[in-house]
Design a protein around this motif. Structure first.
Motif, PDB file in Angstrom:
ATOM      1  N   PHE A   1      -4.974   6.360  -0.203  1.00 47.18           N
ATOM      2  CA  PHE A   1      -4.061   5.231  -0.252  1.00 47.18           C
ATOM      3  C   PHE A   1      -4.261   4.476  -1.561  1.00 47.18           C
ATOM      4  O   PHE A   1      -5.315   4.573  -2.192  1.00 47.18           O
ATOM      5  CB  PHE A   1      -4.321   4.276   0.923  1.00 47.18           C
ATOM      6  N   HIS A   2      -3.243   3.732  -1.922  1.00 50.77           N
ATOM      7  CA  HIS A   2      -3.341   2.916  -3.140  1.00 50.77           C
ATOM      8  C   HIS A   2      -2.786   1.524  -2.865  1.00 50.77           C
ATOM      9  O   HIS A   2      -1.667   1.377  -2.372  1.00 50.77           O
ATOM     10  CB  HIS A   2      -2.564   3.577  -4.286  1.00 50.77           C
ATOM     11  N   THR A   3      -3.582   0.530  -3.190  1.00 53.98           N
ATOM     12  CA  THR A   3      -3.146  -0.865  -3.026  1.00 53.98           C
ATOM     13  C   THR A   3      -2.520  -1.326  -4.339  1.00 53.98           C
ATOM     14  O   THR A   3      -3.079  -1.109  -5.412  1.00 53.98           O
ATOM     15  CB  THR A   3      -4.353  -1.764  -2.674  1.00 53.98           C
TER      16      THR A   3
ATOM     17  N   TYR B   1      -1.997  -2.854   8.006  1.00 54.49           N
ATOM     18  CA  TYR B   1      -2.785  -3.667   7.072  1.00 54.49           C
ATOM     19  C   TYR B   1      -2.122  -5.010   6.850  1.00 54.49           C
ATOM     20  O   TYR B   1      -0.954  -5.204   7.204  1.00 54.49           O
ATOM     21  CB  TYR B   1      -2.939  -2.930   5.725  1.00 54.49           C
TER      22      TYR B   1
ATOM     23  N   VAL C   1       0.858  -1.192   0.000  1.00 53.69           N
ATOM     24  CA  VAL C   1       0.000   0.000   0.000  1.00 53.69           C
ATOM     25  C   VAL C   1       0.892   1.238   0.000  1.00 53.69           C
ATOM     26  O   VAL C   1       1.914   1.269   0.695  1.00 53.69           O
ATOM     27  CB  VAL C   1      -0.913   0.017   1.254  1.00 53.69           C
ATOM     28  N   SER C   2       0.522   2.216  -0.809  1.00 56.49           N
ATOM     29  CA  SER C   2       1.264   3.478  -0.792  1.00 56.49           C
ATOM     30  C   SER C   2       0.313   4.605  -0.366  1.00 56.49           C
ATOM     31  O   SER C   2      -0.906   4.477  -0.467  1.00 56.49           O
ATOM     32  CB  SER C   2       1.868   3.772  -2.167  1.00 56.49           C
ATOM     33  N   TYR C   3       0.899   5.677   0.090  1.00 54.61           N
ATOM     34  CA  TYR C   3       0.117   6.805   0.598  1.00 54.61           C
ATOM     35  C   TYR C   3       0.489   8.071  -0.160  1.00 54.61           C
ATOM     36  O   TYR C   3       1.668   8.339  -0.384  1.00 54.61           O
ATOM     37  CB  TYR C   3       0.409   6.979   2.100  1.00 54.61           C
TER      38      TYR C   3
ATOM     39  N   THR D   1      -7.761  -3.430   8.453  1.00 54.98           N
ATOM     40  CA  THR D   1      -6.968  -2.235   8.136  1.00 54.98           C
ATOM     41  C   THR D   1      -7.291  -1.152   9.172  1.00 54.98           C
ATOM     42  O   THR D   1      -8.464  -0.871   9.438  1.00 54.98           O
ATOM     43  CB  THR D   1      -7.303  -1.744   6.719  1.00 54.98           C
TER      44      THR D   1
ATOM     45  N   TYR E   1     -10.132  -4.089   0.452  1.00 58.00           N
ATOM     46  CA  TYR E   1      -9.826  -2.889  -0.334  1.00 58.00           C
ATOM     47  C   TYR E   1      -8.865  -3.297  -1.442  1.00 58.00           C
ATOM     48  O   TYR E   1      -7.900  -4.035  -1.194  1.00 58.00           O
ATOM     49  CB  TYR E   1      -9.133  -1.832   0.523  1.00 58.00           C
ATOM     50  N   THR E   2      -9.146  -2.786  -2.634  1.00 60.25           N
ATOM     51  CA  THR E   2      -8.206  -2.945  -3.749  1.00 60.25           C
ATOM     52  C   THR E   2      -8.052  -1.580  -4.420  1.00 60.25           C
ATOM     53  O   THR E   2      -8.926  -0.718  -4.279  1.00 60.25           O
ATOM     54  CB  THR E   2      -8.723  -3.955  -4.806  1.00 60.25           C
TER      55      THR E   2
ATOM     56  N   ASP F   1      -7.460   2.141  -5.297  1.00 62.94           N
ATOM     57  CA  ASP F   1      -7.447   3.349  -4.461  1.00 62.94           C
ATOM     58  C   ASP F   1      -8.511   3.274  -3.371  1.00 62.94           C
ATOM     59  O   ASP F   1      -9.625   2.809  -3.623  1.00 62.94           O
ATOM     60  CB  ASP F   1      -7.726   4.590  -5.322  1.00 62.94           C
TER      61      ASP F   1
ATOM     62  N   ALA G   1      -1.856  -7.836   3.637  1.00 64.03           N
ATOM     63  CA  ALA G   1      -2.151  -8.015   2.209  1.00 64.03           C
ATOM     64  C   ALA G   1      -2.073  -9.480   1.778  1.00 64.03           C
ATOM     65  O   ALA G   1      -1.352 -10.289   2.366  1.00 64.03           O
ATOM     66  CB  ALA G   1      -1.167  -7.189   1.382  1.00 64.03           C
TER      67      ALA G   1
END
Lengths: 166, 209
Positions: A61-63, A143, A40-42, A82, A118-119, A121, A145
Motif C-alpha cells: 500500500f502507499h499513503t 483506514y 491510500v492506494s494499493y 488500519t 503509517y506514512t 509505503d 487519514a
C-alpha cells in the motif's frame, strides 16, 4: 441463404462486438478516474505461490504524501486502526495477517501526544494456502487519514489480489 | 471465402487497435493523475507554512459559503433537545464540525469554550456538530473532558454535505443576518486561535441589527 446475407450478418456481428468492446474500454477508463479522494492506494501485484503450501503474500500500500493513517495498533483508543480484511474464498485458507510496526508521529500543535502511524509505503503480509489454480482474492483496507492540520472520515479501500497456485 | 477472411482480419485489427487505444488511454490518464499528484506534492513542499487543510480545500474545491446564507439545520443535541440554526436568529453563530477520532479538533475545542464564555455576552452562540457515528456516551466523555459548555449536536446525513465538510475540524462563522462571514477547514497550526477569535469578531460585527 445467399452469400450477401452471410456477409451482412458477419458485418453486423462485428459491429456489435466492436460496440461492446468500445463500451467496456470506455467504462474501464472512466472507472480509473472515478471522483473521490483516496489517501491510500494499493498495488495489485499478481503472485505465484506453491499449491498447497503456506506462503506469505505481501500486499503493498502507499499513503499519499503529506498524509498519515493510524497504524494497526494506534496508541490512543479513540483512534481508528488500519484493518485489512480478506474475504474467505473457496478452497483458500487465509491465515494470520502481519501488519508493519507504525512510525512515531506528533502533530506540531501537540508534540506531547505520540501517535503510531503509517506514512509512505507499507506492506501487510497474509499467510495463504491455496490449491492449484488461479484466484482473485478480494478484500478491503479500512483506514482513517489525517494531514498536519485536519482529519478525514474513515475510508474503505477495495483490494483484489490475483493469485496463481502452481 | 476470401472475403470472409478479409472481414475477419479487419475485425481482429480493429479490436487490437481498440484494446491498444484503451490501454494507452488508461496509462495516459494514470500518468496525468500521477503528475498532478506530484505537482500537488511539490506545492505542499513549497508552501510548507500553509496548512495542509487549506491545500485540501483547494484540491477538493470546498464550497465557499462566504456571503451566502448558512444552510439551515435541525439536529438533536446530546441532551435530546432539538436545536435549529433558526433558533439563533439575530445572533452570531459559530458552527464547529468535529469528530471523536480527530486530534486537531480536540486542540481547538477548549479555545471555542474560552471564546464562547468571552463573547456570549456580545451575542455569540457556539454550536458543535459531531460528524461521526461514535456512541453517545463516548461523545459525552470527550466533551466533558474538554469542558465543552456549548450544545453539541449529532450530525445527520445532510448537514455535513450541506456545508461541504469533508474533513475535521471545520468551522463556519455566521453573521447576525444568517450569512456565512468566514469559514475555516482544518487547524491553522501557527496561529489558529487568533484566526478563530478574529473570525468570531467579524461574525459579531456582521449583519448588525
Amino acid at each position: 441463404m445467399g452469400r450477401g446475407q452471410t456477409h451482412t450478418r458477419t458485418i453486423l456481428s462485428a459491429i456489435f462486438v466492436l460496440t461492446c468492446l468500445a463500451y467496456i474500454v470506455h467504462a474501464q477508463t472512466n472507472l480509473s478516474t472515478a471522483k473521490g479522494k483516496a489517501f491510500v492506494s494499493y498495488s495489485a501485484e499478481p503472485v505465484i505461490i506453491a499449491a498447497g503450501k503456506q506462503t506469505i503474500v505481501p500486499l503493498r500500500f502507499h499513503t499519499l504524501s503529506g498524509y498519515h493513517i493510524n497504524s494497526h495498533t494506534p496508541r490512543q483508543d479513540y483512534l481508528i486502526a488500519t484493518e485489512l480484511t480478506l474475504q474467505p474464498a473457496s478452497g483458500i485458507q487465509i491465515g494470520k495477517l502481519d501488519y508493519p510496526a507504525g512510525k512515531p508521529y506528533s502533530f506540531a500543535f501537540d508534540p506531547q501526544e505520540k501517535l503510531d502511524v503509517y506514512t509512505g509505503d507499507f506492506t501487510v503480509s497474509a499467510r495463504i494456502i491455496a490449491p492449484k489454480g488461479t484466484y482473485t482474492l478480494l478484500g478491503t483496507l479500512h483506514y482513517q487519514a489525517c494531514d498536519n492540520a485536519a482529519c478525514y472520515p474513515p475510508k474503505t479501500l477495495p483490494i483484489a489480489l490475483p493469485i496463481t497456485a502452481k | 471465402m476470401k472475403r470472409n477472411i478479409a472481414v475477419l482480419g479487419l475485425i481482429i485489427v480493429v479490436i487490437a487497435a481498440l484494446l491498444w487505444a484503451g490501454i494507452h488511454n488508461g496509462r495516459q490518464r494514470k500518468l496525468a493523475i500521477e503528475q498532478q499528484q506530484q505537482q500537488q506534492q511539490a506545492v505542499l513542499v513549497a508552501q510548507s507554512k500553509t496548512t495542509a487543510a487549506a491545500q485540501q480545500a483547494e484540491e477538493d474545491t470546498m464550497p465557499d459559503y462566504r456571503g451566502k446564507p448558512a444552510p439551515g439545520f435541525t439536529l438533536t443535541a446530546l441532551d435530546g433537545k432539538k436545536i435549529s440554526l433558526a433558533d439563533y436568529k439575530g445572533k452570531a453563530v459559530l458552527v464547529n464540525f468535529w469528530a471523536t477520532w480527530c486530534a486537531p479538533c480536540k486542540i481547538e475545542m477548549p479555545w471555542l469554550v474560552e471564546f464562547d464564555k468571552k463573547y456570549s455576552v456580545q451575542g455569540l452562540e457556539t454550536v458543535g456538530i459531531v460528524g461521526d457515528v461514535a456512541p453517545k456516551d463516548e461523545i459525552e466523555k470527550i466533551t466533558q473532558k474538554l469542558g465543552v459548555n456549548y450544545p453539541v449536536l449529532l450530525a445527520d446525513r445532510k448537514v455535513g454535505s450541506a456545508y461541504g465538510v469533508d474533513g475535521y475540524p471545520a468551522s463556519f462563522f455566521i453573521g447576525r443576518d444568517g450569512k456565512v462571514v468566514e469559514q475555516i477547514s482544518g487547524l491553522d497550526t501557527d496561529n489558529g486561535k487568533d484566526v478563530i477569535e478574529a473570525d468570531i469578531k467579524k461574525a459579531l460585527a456582521s449583519g448588525g441589527q
